[in-house]
Write a protein that holds these residues in place. Structure first.
Motif: not given
Length: 172
Positions: A51-53, A73-81, A90-95, A97-105
């Motif tokens: 991640s990056e801030p 958003a609390v942090a970003e990555g390459a192609g997601y946040y 809950r904190v989710m990973m959100v892509s 370009g896609r509708a997918d989300t994943y529970v992180v914490n």
């Protein structure tokens, strides 16, 4: 639920590398416990492997609406946040370009804690390039055990973020 034990663990892992978010940048969409944590304890101020801030301004704005949920958003990555789902905390990973989300914490404090635990573990492993495979496995399974203990919700099911990410590391 954010408690003093989690807050102490976050501060121990991150030290002075946390950045409290100024009150004027706090989204009114977030819960009182999330407001308190990001205002008082803060978010990582440094880039990590995963991640990056985000800037204060990015934190204030609900970034996206996906499948009926809004995310800050609390942090970003390459192609997601990583975003706080405002109706659940809950904190989710959100892509991007896609509708997918994943529970992180299950909340932002646990996200900050485990982002730090994973970063610290990977840094320690990098410092020991000749470490035996069984010692690497032991370290990674130790992180998985901590996650299961502290955030069972995030580790439920087979499609959870941290478990899949950590198991990928074991394959190398």
């Amino acid at each position: 639920m954010i408690n003093s034990e989690i807050v102490d663990a976050v501060r121990e892992v991150w030290g002075d590398r946390l950045r409290p978010i100024p009150p004027e940048f706090l989204s009114p969409l977030l819960s009182a416990q999330t407001h308190w944590f990001v205002r008082t304890v803060g978010l990582p101020a440094v880039e990590t492997v995963y991640s990056e801030p985000v800037s204060d301004e990015e934190f204030r704005v609900a970034r996206h609406r996906r499948q009926g949920h809004e995310y800050v958003a609390v942090a970003e990555g390459a192609g997601y946040y990583y975003g706080i789902e405002v109706d659940t905390d809950r904190v989710m990973m959100v892509s991007d370009g896609r509708a997918d989300t994943y529970v992180v914490n299950s909340d932002v404090a646990l996200f900050v804690l485990f982002l730090g635990v994973v970063e610290k573990t990977l840094s320690a492993l990098d410092e020991q390039p000749d470490l035996a495979d069984d010692r690497i496995e032991e370290a990674i399974y130790g992180v998985i055990a901590q996650l299961r203990l502290r955030d069972a919700e995030a580790m439920a099911g087979r499609d959870n973020f941290w478990f899949n990410l950590l198991c990928e590391l074991l394959e190398f």
